[in-house]
Design a protein around this motif. Structure first.
Motif, short mmCIF file in Angstrom:
data_model
loop_
_atom_site.label_atom_id
_atom_site.label_comp_id
_atom_site.label_asym_id
_atom_site.label_seq_id
_atom_site.Cartn_x
_atom_site.Cartn_y
_atom_site.Cartn_z
N ASP A 289 0.79 -1.22 0.00
CA ASP A 289 0.00 0.00 0.00
C ASP A 289 0.82 1.27 0.00
O ASP A 289 0.27 2.37 0.04
N SER A 290 2.13 1.14 0.01
CA SER A 290 2.98 2.32 -0.08
C SER A 290 4.33 1.91 -0.62
O SER A 290 5.03 1.12 0.00
N SER A 291 4.71 2.46 -1.74
CA SER A 291 6.00 2.09 -2.32
C SER A 291 7.16 2.64 -1.50
O SER A 291 8.30 2.23 -1.69
N GLY A 292 6.87 3.57 -0.59
CA GLY A 292 7.93 4.11 0.27
C GLY A 292 8.15 3.33 1.53
O GLY A 292 9.06 3.64 2.30
N TYR A 305 -6.41 5.67 -6.76
CA TYR A 305 -5.15 6.28 -6.35
C TYR A 305 -5.32 7.68 -5.78
O TYR A 305 -4.54 8.11 -4.95
N TYR A 306 -6.34 8.42 -6.23
CA TYR A 306 -6.53 9.75 -5.68
C TYR A 306 -7.32 9.72 -4.38
O TYR A 306 -7.52 10.74 -3.74
N ASP A 307 -7.80 8.54 -4.01
CA ASP A 307 -8.68 8.40 -2.85
C ASP A 307 -7.99 7.61 -1.75
O ASP A 307 -8.63 7.01 -0.90
N GLN A 308 -6.65 7.58 -1.78
CA GLN A 308 -5.87 6.88 -0.77
C GLN A 308 -4.84 7.83 -0.18
O GLN A 308 -4.98 9.03 -0.23
N ALA A 309 -3.81 7.23 0.42
CA ALA A 309 -2.62 7.96 0.84
C ALA A 309 -2.86 8.90 2.00
O ALA A 309 -2.66 10.11 1.91
N ARG A 310 -3.29 8.34 3.13
CA ARG A 310 -3.27 9.10 4.38
C ARG A 310 -2.03 8.66 5.15
O ARG A 310 -1.99 7.57 5.70
N PHE A 311 -1.04 9.50 5.16
CA PHE A 311 0.20 9.20 5.86
C PHE A 311 0.33 10.18 7.02
O PHE A 311 0.32 11.40 6.84
N ASP A 312 0.46 9.61 8.22
CA ASP A 312 0.49 10.45 9.41
C ASP A 312 1.26 9.72 10.50
O ASP A 312 2.10 8.85 10.21
N VAL A 490 7.18 6.45 -3.76
CA VAL A 490 8.38 6.74 -4.53
C VAL A 490 7.99 7.37 -5.87
O VAL A 490 7.08 6.87 -6.55
N PRO A 491 8.64 8.45 -6.29
CA PRO A 491 8.33 9.05 -7.60
C PRO A 491 8.44 8.02 -8.72
O PRO A 491 9.34 7.18 -8.73
N GLY A 492 7.49 8.10 -9.64
CA GLY A 492 7.46 7.14 -10.73
C GLY A 492 6.57 5.94 -10.48
O GLY A 492 6.38 5.11 -11.37
N ASP A 493 6.02 5.84 -9.27
CA ASP A 493 5.11 4.74 -8.93
C ASP A 493 3.77 5.01 -9.61
O ASP A 493 3.02 5.89 -9.20
N THR A 494 3.47 4.26 -10.66
CA THR A 494 2.25 4.51 -11.44
C THR A 494 0.98 4.21 -10.66
O THR A 494 -0.09 4.73 -10.97
N ALA A 495 1.10 3.36 -9.62
CA ALA A 495 -0.08 3.06 -8.80
C ALA A 495 -0.42 4.22 -7.86
O ALA A 495 -1.53 4.30 -7.35
N HIS A 496 0.56 5.11 -7.63
CA HIS A 496 0.36 6.26 -6.76
C HIS A 496 0.93 7.49 -7.46
O HIS A 496 2.01 7.97 -7.10
N PRO A 497 0.23 8.02 -8.45
CA PRO A 497 0.82 9.08 -9.28
C PRO A 497 0.91 10.45 -8.62
O PRO A 497 1.61 11.32 -9.13
N TYR A 498 0.21 10.65 -7.52
CA TYR A 498 0.28 11.94 -6.85
C TYR A 498 1.34 11.92 -5.76
O TYR A 498 1.60 10.89 -5.13
N SER A 499 1.95 13.06 -5.51
CA SER A 499 3.06 13.16 -4.56
C SER A 499 2.56 12.99 -3.13
O SER A 499 1.56 13.58 -2.73
N ALA A 500 3.28 12.17 -2.37
CA ALA A 500 3.01 12.00 -0.95
C ALA A 500 4.36 11.94 -0.26
O ALA A 500 5.15 11.01 -0.49
N ALA A 501 4.63 12.92 0.60
CA ALA A 501 5.97 13.01 1.18
C ALA A 501 5.94 13.91 2.40
O ALA A 501 4.99 14.69 2.62
N LEU A 502 6.97 13.82 3.21
CA LEU A 502 7.18 14.70 4.35
C LEU A 502 8.48 15.47 4.13
O LEU A 502 9.52 14.87 3.85
N ILE A 503 8.41 16.78 4.27
CA ILE A 503 9.60 17.62 4.23
C ILE A 503 9.81 18.16 5.64
O ILE A 503 8.91 18.80 6.21
N THR A 504 10.97 17.89 6.21
CA THR A 504 11.32 18.38 7.54
C THR A 504 12.46 19.38 7.40
O THR A 504 13.50 19.07 6.81
#
Length: 726
Positions: A289-292, A305-312, A490-504
């Motif tokens: 569920d997360s390539s990262g 893919y646009y209805d997933q990705a809650r990272f917390d 991870v960028p380039g993951d076609t299953a998750h085309p929108y950016s999901a990341a944390l910048i600290t």
């Protein structure tokens, strides 16, 4: 006249005295077993026998009192004893009241607190006191044991047919099993519980309520003997595979049998025992569920893919819990290199956020003290899994000491009418999930987290050891990179085309997080906005939304916000400035669970620049299809007191005193207004209560109505300046 439920409870209280238990006692180490990690690397604490140490805060002196120089009002064992005494002194435990001084005391052990984990939390929390008293030969032990037996029997005994007076689901079952295993390790299990009660617990403490159609948790939904459970029938969030895994493993450790599992898609599950089948399924969740390598906490109910990705917080914490459960149940053989690699990813996300104040996650849901303990639990799991360097071990232990100190001096409030952890009053607010009726249970679960972590560090050889000197810890923190980019997908993951990341971003002692995730179900709430979060500077309000540092658009009578569909994320450092840019493809309607069919065809290019003592955001809005007029509002709410906050004569900036924020200014808006944010209609404004305290002022900037047609755009910006942290 008593209600039928109260009558049933009274009968159970009377019957509890018949369930007095006999067996030999014991004095075994209750620290977690079979741990792996580096040898102790800190120096012995020279002050008063280990007062300035994690153990000094959690346990204290031999009688659990506060040692000289510990700097805390009460030890955590002292807090637990006070809760036990509060319950014990009540003629009817269901009428125990905790008063947080806000005019509405809570019956915290009533049957309708909404805390479906309460019996397990209570059984575990109070077990620490019983074990300690038994080990010391305390003459009051028998009296406390009788109270424990009376309460646990009443809470867990079947009342009416298949009904129970108290629900005790998932986490409650796990907590209860931890208590049973701790009693067993001390040779006390059959002294505390009769054979009849243990049979009741064996039948009731299962993971079955998390599978199949019945999610009430008040009946045993296990299938008939020999009938397997479909492993895919989990009726709650996928992270609860970890809870069921803990239950299965702790049952197995007690010698209790488990229901079996089947899978229509993976026959391998049927050949495994329940414990290993659940770990196998949980590993697949994190892997798929997360390539990262993080846990997507929306993947069980959202399919596109646009209805997933809650990272917390929980996306990072889950693997720490899995590791701790694995060690706790003695299943180290299945702690695979893959799982350790996921744990290391969580460590690498946390290390850049560490600080000398013991603060943890500052974004997402269920944070407050749980944001702090999440860091602590992951770092402890990593220490036991042997994936920290010797220096990281020192840093982790020192941070955890700071976290414990923060709990005792910030989260715990001895000035309340009933001393307690405080997530609800004096300007603080938390999720509805952790509402004030659950205050007793939240005390128990938080204290347990520190107690079990302290036991692990004792096992690792750090018992009574001093943390790193503050100067050494800060030097290590100062050497961390200026910024860290952690990809969830991870960028380039076609299953998750929108950016999901944390910048600290680290600016001196200040830690600033920018979390980008789609967060379905929660993206209308400020803790999930694509805006910086930083202690005492910018903080979201749980379960609520307003225009906090984002361009909130009003169009055709509805409100829209840019809180998903992130693309083209780029992070660069130039001349000491960290520049983050990304595009947002659509705006979402600012209501919980808004239909994706209502998304607005509005785009924004965002640039955030982090420089020394300042951050700037610029938003450029465009659209190829919107014909009507829109307005935009952006708010900045400050912890600075309203009386000393001054709007400047230019009309677009404000100065602050006595706070981390010093100045906030905007461009591109048509008007701004400063207002008192704390009060609304004579009562506290719910938007103003953050997990860490009260927001006092709001500077709201707005545009007049405008349209975007053809190639036109509108650019808006704000700059927030702040003081160095001491």
């Amino acid at each position: 006249m008593l209600s039928p439920r109260k009558t049933a409870l009274a009968i159970a209280l009377g019957a509890a005295t018949a369930l007095l238990f006999t067996a030999c006692g014991g004095n075994m180490d209750d620290s977690a077993n079979n741990s792996a990690g580096s040898p102790p690397v800190t120096a012995a604490d020279p002050s008063h026998g280990g007062a300035v140490s994690l153990r000094g805060i959690v346990y204290g002196a031999a009688d659990t009192s506060v040692q000289p120089d510990a700097g805390v009002p009460i030890t955590m064992m002292g807090q637990m004893r006070a809760l036990f005494d509060l319950i014990k002194s009540a003629p009817d435990f269901t009428q125990v009241v905790m008063d947080l001084g806000d005019g509405s005391p809570v019956h915290v052990l009533d049957t309708n607190t909404g805390d479906k984990f309460l019996p397990g939390k209570l059984a575990l929390g109070l077990s620490y006191i019983l074990i300690d008293m038994k080990t010391k030969g305390d003459p009051k032990y028998a009296d406390y044991l009788a109270t424990y037996q009376k309460i646990t029997t009443a809470m867990m005994t079947q009342m009416n047919g298949s009904d129970y007076m108290y629900a005790n689901t998932s986490w409650g079952e796990y907590y209860y099993l931890v208590a049973l295993n701790n009693f067993s390790a001390h040779g006390m299990l059959h002294e505390v519980f009769s054979d009849a009660m243990l049979t009741t617990l064996q039948n009731r403490l299962t993971f079955c309520d998390m599978f199949g159609a019945d999610a009430s948790g008040k009946t045993n939904t296990c299938p008939a003997a020999g009938v397997p459970i479909d492993v895919a029938s989990l009726n709650t969030a996928q992270n609860y595979y970890a809870v069921s895994y803990g239950i299965a493993g702790l049952r197995q450790k007690l010698g209790w049998s488990n229901p079996t599992f089947s899978s229509a898609t993976d026959p391998a599950v049927a050949s495994m025992g329940a414990r290993d089948a659940l770990l196998y399924t949980l590993t697949n969740h994190i892997r798929n569920d997360s390539s990262g390598g993080f846990s997507d906490e929306a993947s069980n109910t959202h399919t596109t893919y646009y209805d997933q990705a809650r990272f917390d917080r929980y996306s990072t914490l889950l693997i720490g819990e899995v590791t701790e459960r694995t060690l706790e149940m003695g299943n180290e053989a299945n702690l695979t290199p893959e799982l350790k690699s996921y744990l290391r990813k969580s460590v690498d996300l946390i290390l850049p956020q560490l600080n000398a104040d013991g603060q943890g996650f500052n974004y997402g849901r269920s944070i407050g003290p749980y944001g702090d303990t999440a860091f602590m639990e992951v770092l402890t799991a990593a220490a036991n899994a042997g994936i920290l360097s010797a220096q990281e071990m020192q840093v982790a232990y020192s941070f955890i000491y700071k976290s414990a100190y923060r709990f005792d001096t910030f989260w715990y409030d001895p000035t309340l009418p009933t001393p307690s952890v405080n997530m609800w009053v004096k300007g603080r607010g938390t999720d509805t999930y952790r509402g004030k009726p659950r205050v007793m249970g939240e005390n128990f679960s938080l204290l347990h987290q520190y107690m079990y972590v302290n036991a692990w560090w004792d096992k690792l050889g750090f018992g009574g050891k001093a943390p790193m000197a503050d100067s050494d810890l800060q030097a290590w923190l100062d050497a961390k990179p200026h910024y860290t980019l952690t990809w969830y997908n991870v960028p380039g993951d076609t299953a998750h085309p929108y950016s999901a990341a944390l910048i600290t971003v680290r600016d001196g002692k200040r830690v600033i997080n920018l979390n980008l995730s789609q967060a379905p179900d929660y993206n209308s709430y400020t803790p999930y906005y694509p805006t910086p979060s930083s202690d005492k500077l910018v903080y979201g309000t749980t379960d609520l939304g307003y225009a906090l540092l984002i361009p909130q658009v009003s169009y055709n009578g509805k409100t829209y916000i840019p809180v998903t569909y992130y693309k083209n994320l780029n992070v660069q450092e130039t001349n000491g400035n960290v520049v983050v840019s990304f595009d947002t493809a659509k705006f979402r309607q600012a209501t919980k669970n808004a239909s994706y069919a209502t998304d607005l065809d509005l785009q924004v290019h965002t640039v955030l620049t982090f420089s020394k003592g300042a951050m700037t955001r610029t938003d450029t809005l465009t659209s190829g299809t919107l014909a009507g007029n829109m307005t935009v509002e952006t708010d900045f709410t400050s912890f600075a007191d309203f009386q000393n906050t001054v709007a400047n004569g230019d009309g677009f900036s404000v100065n602050y005193a006595n706070s981390s924020a010093t100045n906030y200014s905007t461009t591109g808006f048509d008007s701004c207004a400063l207002s008192n944010f704390e009060m609304s209609g004579g009562v506290v404004n719910p938007l103003s209560t953050t997990p860490i305290g009260q927001l006092h002022s709001n500077f709201a900037c707005k545009t007049q109505a405008f349209s975007l047609t053809g190639s036109t755009n509108r650019t808006l910006s704000w700059t927030l300046k702040y003081a160095d942290l001491n």
